[in-house]
Structure formats: structure tokens, C-alpha cells
Design an enzyme around this catalytic site. Structure first.
Site, PDB file in Angstrom:
ATOM      1  N   ASP A  42      10.805  33.832  30.201  1.00 24.24           N
ATOM      2  CA  ASP A  42      12.256  34.011  30.138  1.00 24.24           C
ATOM      3  C   ASP A  42      12.931  32.705  29.742  1.00 24.24           C
ATOM      4  OD1 ASP A  42      11.863  36.576  31.100  1.00 24.24           O
ATOM      5  OD2 ASP A  42      12.319  36.060  33.172  1.00 24.24           O
ATOM      6  N   TYR A  70       2.901  31.819  39.379  1.00 20.53           N
ATOM      7  CA  TYR A  70       4.311  31.454  39.298  1.00 20.53           C
ATOM      8  C   TYR A  70       4.801  30.919  40.639  1.00 20.53           C
ATOM      9  CZ  TYR A  70       4.456  34.449  35.100  1.00 20.53           C
ATOM     10  OH  TYR A  70       4.229  35.022  33.871  1.00 20.53           O
ATOM     11  N   ASP A  84      18.022  38.246  37.663  1.00 21.99           N
ATOM     12  CA  ASP A  84      18.099  36.845  38.035  1.00 21.99           C
ATOM     13  C   ASP A  84      19.566  36.445  38.149  1.00 21.99           C
ATOM     14  OD1 ASP A  84      19.020  36.346  35.424  1.00 21.99           O
ATOM     15  OD2 ASP A  84      17.047  35.752  34.706  1.00 21.99           O
ATOM     16  N   ARG A 174      10.601  38.609  38.178  1.00 25.61           N
ATOM     17  CA  ARG A 174      11.983  39.014  38.469  1.00 25.61           C
ATOM     18  C   ARG A 174      12.005  40.387  39.120  1.00 25.61           C
ATOM     19  NH1 ARG A 174      14.562  40.050  33.629  1.00 25.61           N
ATOM     20  NH2 ARG A 174      12.716  39.553  32.399  1.00 25.61           N
TER      21      ARG A 174
END
Length: 291
Positions: A42, A70, A84, A174
Site C-alpha cells: 500500500d 508485517y 486504514d 488491513r
């Protein structure tokens, strides 16, 4: 010198840049057009983005299949259109869960689960990327996909939580965080996301844009290049004779007495030439890198 690069440079993608921005950056830096990345990040995310250069682009699809890790922070009590905090707020709800309940909700997602890709993603549907439809104000039904959350280390719980996630390809962090928020009945949105590992590569091997620019100015960019065979550290090595090398490079399926599986294949001079697949004691080229 840069036009002879064949290998991987692990980029530490900065916030605010797309993965395609990084491809353009690397093309300008190296003067090489044949460059691709191995898994979209992203724009607001940072971290490990391996860039395949030259003949290493042939292996990009194999690296995309790798597990990833992550580090994510997410805020409870808010739902946005992008999942987000950069997105538009859809709803705010009170957070009534205790720390123990938040911990249980996070841990409940370890293992396989059906995840619906977010509208703001590069997943294609009927030839269109979902984010293109989302930007046009459209929302479409998406099929859930089975993903595997292999582990979650909880760093912090509270109004803002922080987790370290090891997951299978195709997992949207996300969406994972938004799903945790929905399970708690309050919603959630990612506030910070960093990829720390993809396949064999981690932040330990990564370079920032400024570091790469400095190496290029010093004509030392090759210092950052990782040979393509290092993408496959779990594959056993095979060393061929000169005659065997000639056969493999000519597309001959020859006999080789090894168990079935994928192998890193090297020629008689020790040069990596391909990923070979052995089946029933016959070796066949899976991906070639000798050109």
C-alpha cells in the site's frame, strides 16, 4: 555497469509511494527497463519490497507466493472505507472490550480463515482492479479467499494495538485488523503498516532510496545486488557436468537420480542456470536463468 545487473535489490519502500513508483525509481537509477516488484505494498505502508532486475524478473512470480511478515498498528473504534486511517471515516463506535478480550479476539484469527479482499486493493475483478472501481465510487461483491495467519505476536493492546503477523501470500493486513475490530464490535483501522519479511528477504538486506542513490553515485550499486539463486534457499543444489549443462540448456529432459522436487541447478563452472524439477528421476527446467 548497471546495465549488466541480474539479481534482486531489496528496497525499503518509503511511506507515500506506490510499488509502481519504486519500479520507476529503480529504472531511473539503473537505466534498466526490465525491472519488476514482487508483491504490492500500500502507498501508506513501508518496508521490504524486493525488486527483480534483468533475468531475475523470471522468478518474480515464485517470490510472490512466499510467506510474509508485517508489523501493524491499528486503532479500535473506527471504520474507514480503506480500512486504514488515511481513508474516509464511515463509522465510530465505543470500545468496550477489555485487554483480555482484545487479546482473545486477535489470537482467534491464527490459522486459516476466509478473508474478503478490500475494495481498495489491486485484486482484479472482471478485468478491473478493485481500487479503480472504488475510486469511481463503486462497490462490488468480492469472493472470500482462504488465507493462513501462521502466527501473531501481540506487542500492545489498548485503544491502539500493535501486532507482528506471519501470513500466507494474498493476506491483507488491513482486512485482518478490520476483521478483528468487527469481532470486538467496535471496528478498527490500520494506522501504521510495515512489511519486515517476504520469502528469504528481510529488512536486514534492505536499502532505502537514499542509500541506493549514494551507492549508484559511487558506482557501487552492485554491492546491493543479491544473486537470483538466493531467492530459493530451501532448494537443494545440483551441480552438472559440462555435457549435462549442454543438455539442460538445450531443453533435453535427462535422467538424474534424485528424489522428486525442485532444485537449484548450477553448471559445470558453478554458475546458477535454472530451477529444475525432478520427477521420476527425470530433470526438467522449471525456470531458466542462463540468458
Amino acid at each position: 555497469m548497471t546495465n549488466k545487473i541480474n539479481g534482486i535489490i531489496v528496497l525499503d519502500k518509503p511511506k507515500g509511494k506506490t510499488s509502481h513508483d519504486m519500479v520507476y525509481f529503480m529504472r531511473r537509477l539503473t537505466g534498466i527497463k526490465k525491472i519488476g516488484h514482487t508483491g504490492t505494498l500500500d502507498p501508506d505502508a513501508t518496508g521490504v519490497l524486493p525488486m527483480c532486475i534483468g533475468n531475475a524478473t523470471r522468478a518474480a512470480d515464485m517470490l510472490t507466493l512466499s510467506d510474509k511478515r508485517y508489523r501493524a498498528k491499528f486503532v479500535l473504534g473506527i471504520t474507514t472505507d480503506t480500512q486504514d486511517t488515511s481513508g474516509s471515516v464511515i463509522e465510530k463506535r465505543a470500545v468496550n472490550a477489555s485487554d483480555a478480550e482484545i487479546t482473545d479476539a486477535i489470537n482467534s484469527f491464527v490459522g486459516e480463515y476466509e478473508q474478503i479482499p478490500p475494495m481498495y486493493s489491486a485484486v482484479k475483478q472482471n478485468g478491473k482492479k478493485l481500487y479503480e472501481l472504488a475510486r469511481a465510487g463503486k462497490t462490488v461483491e468480492r469472493k472470500a479467499r482462504l488465507v493462513n495467519i501462521k502466527s501473531i505476536d501481540i506487542i500492545k493492546v489498548g485503544a491502539e494495538c500493535e501486532i507482528d503477523v506471519l501470513c500466507s501470500k494474498g493476506t491483507y493486513i488491513r482486512t485482518l485488523c478490520a476483521d478483528i475490530g468487527e469481532k470486538l464490535g467496535c471496528g478498527a483501522a490500520v494506522s501504521e503498516l510495515r512489511r519486515t519479511m517476504t520469502g528469504a528477504f528481510s529488512t536486514d538486506e534492505s536499502y532505502t532510496c537514499s542509500e541506493l542513490e549514494r551507492l549508484a553515485a559511487e558506482e557501487r550499486l552492485s554491492d546491493a545486488v543479491i544473486s537470483v539463486d538466493m531467492m530459493f534457499p530451501d532448494y537443494e543444489q545440483i551441480r552438472l557436468t559440462e555435457n549435462q549443462t549442454r543438455s539442460v540448456c538445450n531443453g533435453v529432459i535427462m535422467t538424474y537420480h534424485k528424489p522428486d522436487g525442485l532444485y537449484r541447478v548450477y553448471d559445470n563452472n558453478g554458475r546458477f542456470i535454472c530451477i529444475g524439477r525432478i520427477k521420476d528421476e527425470k530433470i526438467k527446467t522449471e525456470k531458466s536463468f542462463w540468458m
